[in-house]
Write a protein that holds these residues in place. Sequence first.
Motif, PDB file in Angstrom:
ATOM      1  N   ARG A   1      16.161 -46.199  33.779  1.00 41.73           N
ATOM      2  CA  ARG A   1      15.706 -47.116  32.430  1.00 41.73           C
ATOM      3  C   ARG A   1      16.488 -47.129  31.326  1.00 41.73           C
ATOM      4  O   ARG A   1      16.382 -47.688  30.159  1.00 41.73           O
ATOM      5  CB  ARG A   1      14.364 -45.894  31.693  1.00 41.73           C
ATOM      6  CG  ARG A   1      13.083 -46.054  32.699  1.00 41.73           C
ATOM      7  CD  ARG A   1      11.993 -45.345  32.177  1.00 41.73           C
ATOM      8  NE  ARG A   1      12.311 -44.057  31.958  1.00 41.73           N
ATOM      9  CZ  ARG A   1      11.679 -42.695  31.988  1.00 41.73           C
ATOM     10  NH1 ARG A   1      10.704 -42.776  32.888  1.00 41.73           N
ATOM     11  NH2 ARG A   1      12.348 -41.662  31.747  1.00 41.73           N
TER      12      ARG A   1
ATOM     13  N   GLU B   1      18.914 -41.703  28.354  1.00 45.63           N
ATOM     14  CA  GLU B   1      17.875 -40.951  27.946  1.00 45.63           C
ATOM     15  C   GLU B   1      18.677 -39.946  26.947  1.00 45.63           C
ATOM     16  O   GLU B   1      19.809 -39.419  27.436  1.00 45.63           O
ATOM     17  CB  GLU B   1      17.212 -40.384  28.964  1.00 45.63           C
ATOM     18  CG  GLU B   1      16.451 -41.038  29.870  1.00 45.63           C
ATOM     19  CD  GLU B   1      15.119 -41.495  29.338  1.00 45.63           C
ATOM     20  OE1 GLU B   1      14.822 -41.368  28.234  1.00 45.63           O
ATOM     21  OE2 GLU B   1      14.523 -42.452  29.962  1.00 45.63           O
TER      22      GLU B   1
ATOM     23  N   SER C   1      14.386 -38.670  23.918  1.00 44.00           N
ATOM     24  CA  SER C   1      13.903 -40.239  24.249  1.00 44.00           C
ATOM     25  C   SER C   1      13.468 -40.200  25.701  1.00 44.00           C
ATOM     26  O   SER C   1      12.930 -41.120  26.201  1.00 44.00           O
ATOM     27  CB  SER C   1      15.187 -41.205  24.022  1.00 44.00           C
ATOM     28  OG  SER C   1      15.877 -40.935  25.034  1.00 44.00           O
ATOM     29  N   VAL C   2      13.393 -38.926  26.300  1.00 39.55           N
ATOM     30  CA  VAL C   2      12.697 -38.731  27.609  1.00 39.55           C
ATOM     31  C   VAL C   2      11.126 -38.882  27.362  1.00 39.55           C
ATOM     32  O   VAL C   2      10.672 -38.244  26.609  1.00 39.55           O
ATOM     33  CB  VAL C   2      13.038 -37.389  28.165  1.00 39.55           C
ATOM     34  CG1 VAL C   2      12.452 -37.268  29.430  1.00 39.55           C
ATOM     35  CG2 VAL C   2      14.511 -37.220  28.327  1.00 39.55           C
ATOM     36  N   LYS C   3      10.713 -39.759  28.274  1.00 37.59           N
ATOM     37  CA  LYS C   3       9.217 -40.177  28.231  1.00 37.59           C
ATOM     38  C   LYS C   3       8.345 -38.888  28.490  1.00 37.59           C
ATOM     39  O   LYS C   3       8.640 -38.366  29.651  1.00 37.59           O
ATOM     40  CB  LYS C   3       8.688 -41.419  29.038  1.00 37.59           C
ATOM     41  CG  LYS C   3       9.621 -42.615  28.759  1.00 37.59           C
ATOM     42  CD  LYS C   3       9.188 -42.976  27.533  1.00 37.59           C
ATOM     43  CE  LYS C   3       9.806 -44.590  27.539  1.00 37.59           C
ATOM     44  NZ  LYS C   3      10.428 -44.590  26.305  1.00 37.59           N
TER      45      LYS C   3
ATOM     46  N   GLU D   1       4.114 -36.914  28.268  1.00 29.77           N
ATOM     47  CA  GLU D   1       2.950 -37.143  27.928  1.00 29.77           C
ATOM     48  C   GLU D   1       2.679 -36.699  26.152  1.00 29.77           C
ATOM     49  O   GLU D   1       3.150 -35.592  25.849  1.00 29.77           O
ATOM     50  CB  GLU D   1       1.841 -36.149  28.843  1.00 29.77           C
ATOM     51  CG  GLU D   1       0.436 -36.639  28.578  1.00 29.77           C
ATOM     52  CD  GLU D   1      -0.281 -36.018  29.657  1.00 29.77           C
ATOM     53  OE1 GLU D   1      -1.605 -35.640  29.476  1.00 29.77           O
ATOM     54  OE2 GLU D   1       0.176 -35.153  30.860  1.00 29.77           O
TER      55      GLU D   1
ATOM     56  N   ARG E   1       3.620 -37.804  23.510  1.00 26.49           N
ATOM     57  CA  ARG E   1       4.727 -37.685  22.871  1.00 26.49           C
ATOM     58  C   ARG E   1       5.109 -39.217  22.385  1.00 26.49           C
ATOM     59  O   ARG E   1       5.334 -40.153  23.254  1.00 26.49           O
ATOM     60  CB  ARG E   1       5.827 -37.281  23.470  1.00 26.49           C
ATOM     61  CG  ARG E   1       7.205 -37.047  22.294  1.00 26.49           C
ATOM     62  CD  ARG E   1       8.492 -36.480  23.180  1.00 26.49           C
ATOM     63  NE  ARG E   1       7.914 -34.798  23.327  1.00 26.49           N
ATOM     64  CZ  ARG E   1       8.283 -33.947  22.593  1.00 26.49           C
ATOM     65  NH1 ARG E   1       9.502 -34.006  22.130  1.00 26.49           N
ATOM     66  NH2 ARG E   1       8.027 -32.699  23.063  1.00 26.49           N
ATOM     67  N   VAL E   2       5.298 -39.731  21.048  1.00 26.09           N
ATOM     68  CA  VAL E   2       5.576 -40.840  20.536  1.00 26.09           C
ATOM     69  C   VAL E   2       7.153 -40.844  20.320  1.00 26.09           C
ATOM     70  O   VAL E   2       7.335 -40.029  19.619  1.00 26.09           O
ATOM     71  CB  VAL E   2       4.947 -41.418  19.425  1.00 26.09           C
ATOM     72  CG1 VAL E   2       5.159 -42.844  18.783  1.00 26.09           C
ATOM     73  CG2 VAL E   2       3.309 -41.570  19.452  1.00 26.09           C
ATOM     74  N   ILE E   3       7.768 -41.695  21.013  1.00 23.96           N
ATOM     75  CA  ILE E   3       9.451 -41.608  20.775  1.00 23.96           C
ATOM     76  C   ILE E   3       9.890 -42.994  20.235  1.00 23.96           C
ATOM     77  O   ILE E   3       9.471 -43.790  20.512  1.00 23.96           O
ATOM     78  CB  ILE E   3       9.964 -41.321  22.094  1.00 23.96           C
ATOM     79  CG1 ILE E   3       9.357 -40.096  22.704  1.00 23.96           C
ATOM     80  CG2 ILE E   3      11.485 -41.538  22.178  1.00 23.96           C
ATOM     81  CD1 ILE E   3       9.660 -40.170  24.425  1.00 23.96           C
TER      82      ILE E   3
ATOM     83  N   ASN F   1      10.485 -38.039  16.994  1.00 19.18           N
ATOM     84  CA  ASN F   1       9.481 -37.630  17.729  1.00 19.18           C
ATOM     85  C   ASN F   1       8.073 -37.311  17.046  1.00 19.18           C
ATOM     86  O   ASN F   1       8.195 -36.732  16.062  1.00 19.18           O
ATOM     87  CB  ASN F   1       9.724 -36.733  18.856  1.00 19.18           C
ATOM     88  CG  ASN F   1      10.763 -36.923  20.037  1.00 19.18           C
ATOM     89  OD1 ASN F   1      11.146 -36.151  20.862  1.00 19.18           O
ATOM     90  ND2 ASN F   1      11.241 -38.087  19.897  1.00 19.18           N
TER      91      ASN F   1
ATOM     92  N   TRP G   1       4.366 -35.464  18.391  1.00 20.33           N
ATOM     93  CA  TRP G   1       3.595 -35.168  19.618  1.00 20.33           C
ATOM     94  C   TRP G   1       2.494 -34.364  19.031  1.00 20.33           C
ATOM     95  O   TRP G   1       2.481 -33.493  18.034  1.00 20.33           O
ATOM     96  CB  TRP G   1       4.559 -34.519  20.586  1.00 20.33           C
ATOM     97  CG  TRP G   1       5.174 -33.176  20.345  1.00 20.33           C
ATOM     98  CD1 TRP G   1       4.755 -31.845  20.647  1.00 20.33           C
ATOM     99  CD2 TRP G   1       6.292 -33.029  19.715  1.00 20.33           C
ATOM    100  NE1 TRP G   1       5.542 -30.943  20.170  1.00 20.33           N
ATOM    101  CE2 TRP G   1       6.533 -31.716  19.590  1.00 20.33           C
ATOM    102  CE3 TRP G   1       7.081 -34.043  18.882  1.00 20.33           C
ATOM    103  CZ2 TRP G   1       7.723 -31.252  18.876  1.00 20.33           C
ATOM    104  CZ3 TRP G   1       8.393 -33.443  18.457  1.00 20.33           C
ATOM    105  CH2 TRP G   1       8.597 -31.992  18.273  1.00 20.33           C
TER     106      TRP G   1
END
Length: 151
Positions: free
Chosen positions: A57, A60, A75-77, A79, A81-83, A96, A98
Amino acid sequence: MKKLIFLIVLCFISNYLQAKEIILSCNINLTSYFSTGGEEKEYYQEHIKISEIQTKRGIERVIEGMSNKLLGVGSVKMENRVINDFSSDTEWFITNNWKPPKQEHTASYRINRYSGRMTYSSFSSFNSGNSFLNKSGDGTCEIIDTTKKKF
């Protein structure tokens, strides 16, 4: 069997070469504000680790303090968590947000990659917002591995 071991070692080396880790030594002014109305100021030295890993992707990033005083961001996706990763060649800038059950956490790091100037902020609320901890800090960082030209 030898081919399999060779491939595993090659994959490990390949991943290792694609990962970059930088440790900074930072002098930080940190102010903590408590929901009880209290305030605590401290000046201390913190080691901050920045990891950059090349993935499918893209890059990260993870920024974390080595003590328990600062929340980590990445920046790791994940659950819940808004990044936001606004990092560039001149600075690392990650925020972040969360929300585990009955909690909410927001954290942000901004570090200039040339001057070492950094800012940090975090807000944590607990028990559905009945209590909170708000932290803000700034300071200057120096890279520990001086063989690197830029942070």
